[in-house]
Design a protein around this motif. Structure first.
Motif, PDB file in Angstrom:
ATOM      1  N   UNK A   1      35.155  32.059  37.099  1.00 28.15           N
ATOM      2  CA  UNK A   1      36.516  32.494  37.409  1.00 28.15           C
ATOM      3  C   UNK A   1      37.550  31.655  36.669  1.00 28.15           C
ATOM      4  N   UNK A   2      37.301  30.340  36.590  1.00 37.84           N
ATOM      5  CA  UNK A   2      38.294  29.463  35.962  1.00 37.84           C
ATOM      6  C   UNK A   2      38.318  29.633  34.453  1.00 37.84           C
ATOM      7  N   UNK A   3      37.137  29.648  33.841  1.00 34.78           N
ATOM      8  CA  UNK A   3      37.091  29.688  32.382  1.00 34.78           C
ATOM      9  C   UNK A   3      37.227  31.094  31.821  1.00 34.78           C
ATOM     10  N   UNK A   4      36.930  32.098  32.621  1.00 36.37           N
ATOM     11  CA  UNK A   4      36.972  33.457  32.110  1.00 36.37           C
ATOM     12  C   UNK A   4      38.146  34.254  32.638  1.00 36.37           C
ATOM     13  N   UNK A   5      38.064  34.634  33.907  1.00 38.33           N
ATOM     14  CA  UNK A   5      39.054  35.537  34.493  1.00 38.33           C
ATOM     15  C   UNK A   5      40.434  34.888  34.518  1.00 38.33           C
TER      16      UNK A   5
ATOM     17  N   UNK B   1      36.589  44.207  33.517  1.00 31.01           N
ATOM     18  CA  UNK B   1      35.170  44.152  33.151  1.00 31.01           C
ATOM     19  C   UNK B   1      34.549  42.818  33.530  1.00 31.01           C
ATOM     20  N   UNK B   2      35.280  41.723  33.240  1.00 22.44           N
ATOM     21  CA  UNK B   2      34.736  40.403  33.563  1.00 22.44           C
ATOM     22  C   UNK B   2      34.672  40.185  35.065  1.00 22.44           C
ATOM     23  N   UNK B   3      35.657  40.682  35.812  1.00 25.36           N
ATOM     24  CA  UNK B   3      35.591  40.589  37.268  1.00 25.36           C
ATOM     25  C   UNK B   3      34.395  41.358  37.816  1.00 25.36           C
TER      26      UNK B   3
END
Length: 410
Positions: A232-236, A275-277
């Motif tokens: 969640x921190x590095x992506x979303x 998509x990432x979520x």
């Protein structure tokens, strides 16, 4: 992986060229021996146990007479007990061999203390003598039954006497057989307490396994939470920050064309955030498991994989929720590792049921060298052990890598 490159149809796995590899299913138990030969073998073992009790009685009589004064004196008692136990070890080893040959018992190779050897040999001698007496009564009753039958043939036995003798003989035969069965069970328990893990040791071992499994599950849960937070921190979160910046620039845009371009970029960024979520949510727990079942959830794993996945799913009927969840995560983690680290060109997934055990097998044709102590595989070990299952990892250098999970369904 692209959607059109996945093959999620249910079909048998192809046979790879080269030397045959062992099947991933649980080893089949040997067929049970025929009833009557097994019964005769156990009867012979019981009879032999009655015969070996006589030398045991003789040994304790002679050794007790010779070592009796030394056993009574506190200063020499320890040495006398050691000498008595040393003489009892060989007969006790023969009793252990008798249990293995005639009853199929298997005991671990370990040192047995002197006091335990003495307790076993003394109790075994008494049990063997009592068993001999009960067996003798059975033989005596059989002889009386033969005489009764002979009197019935000659006509010298009345029906009233025949009925009385038959009723009394049936009751005595039942008690005799039950006594033999109880003594045989007592003999088995004595051998298990002496040579094998006792019930207390088995219980303690089970407690230790449960404690270790609970600690491993807690560690796996903490590791999973840290991975979710990192995703969640590095992506979303980073994508949401970029989206907010694009929207802010669009609001400050000086021309409509610039604002439209920034809004288009923001829209594309929002699609990527969704998509990432969705990927993060699938890694936490796929809702398809509850709504569509294990097969559809595994089909989603193959669709999202960057390597072609061939699925062999042969399960009829529903599975327990905990078993289905564990099977899903075994496949998901194994397929993800194969796509990231093994340089594989194809992954074969087999989900089949062997009796009361669900066998999940994931094989890739990559370079091998998977570390069973890695974070991902350690988490799978903990998840499978929590269900009293087993996880096998076979990954020699050069490949292939085969991960097999055996999950009890009962």
């Amino acid at each position: 992986m692209q959607g059109d490159s996945a093959d999620t149809t249910t079909r048998p796995l192809p046979t790879a060229p080269g030397p045959a590899r062992p099947e991933a299913g649980p080893p089949e138990a040997p067929p049970p021996p025929p009833f009557f030969p097994s019964l005769l073998l156990r009867a012979a073992g019981t009879l032999l146990g009655c015969l070996t009790a006589l030398p045991g009685l003789l040994y304790f009589a002679v050794a007790g007479t010779l070592l009796g004064p030394l056993l009574l004196w506190p200063r020499t008692r320890r040495h006398a007990l050691a000498a008595l136990a040393a003489g009892a070890r060989r007969p006790a080893a023969l009793e252990r061999r008798r249990r293995s040959v005639f009853f199929g018992d298997r005991f671990p190779d370990r040192a047995v203390p002197d006091r335990r050897i003495l307790r076993y040999f003394a109790a075994r001698t008494c049990a063997g003598l009592v068993t001999g007496i009960v067996a003798g009564l059975l033989v005596f009753g059989t002889a009386l039954a033969g005489l009764l039958a002979a009197g019935l043939v000659r006509g010298t036995l009345g029906w009233r006497e025949l009925l009385t003798q038959t009723l009394l003989g049936g009751v005595l035969l039942f008690l005799d057989v039950q006594g033999l069965l109880a003594l045989e069970a007592f003999d088995a328990r004595l051998a298990r307490e002496c040579f094998g893990p006792s019930e207390r040791e088995l219980m303690q071992r089970r407690i230790d396994e449960l404690a270790a499994s609970r600690a491993a599950v807690l560690q796996a849960v903490d590791a999973e939470r840290r991975r979710i937070e990192r995703d969640l921190h590095d992506g979303v979160q980073q994508r949401l920050v970029a989206l907010a910046m694009l929207l802010g620039r669009a609001r400050r845009g000086r021309t409509p064309e610039q604002a439209d371009s920034l809004l288009e970029q923001a829209h594309q960024e929002s699609q990527e955030v969704l998509t990432e979520l969705r990927e993060v949510a699938w890694r936490v727990y796929p809702t398809a498991l509850d709504t569509l079942g294990l097969q559809e959830a595994l089909a989603g794993v193959s669709e999202r994989c960057a390597v072609p996945v061939r699925m062999d799913f042969a399960i009829a009927g529903p599975l327990p929720v905990s078993v289905g969840t564990a099977a899903y995560f075994v496949v998901s983690e194994s397929v993800t590792n194969a796509a990231k680290h093994s340089a594989a060109t194809e992954v074969l997934v087999s989900v089949r049921k062997h009796g009361p055990v669900l066998v999940v097998r994931v094989e890739d044709d990559g370079v091998g060298g998977a570390d069973p102590a890695g974070v991902g595989l350690t988490g799978l070990h903990s998840r499978v052990r929590a269900l009293d299952g087993r996880l096998h990892v076979h990954s020699p250098l050069g490949g292939p890598t085969t991960i097999t999970a055996e999950l009890p369904c009962a």
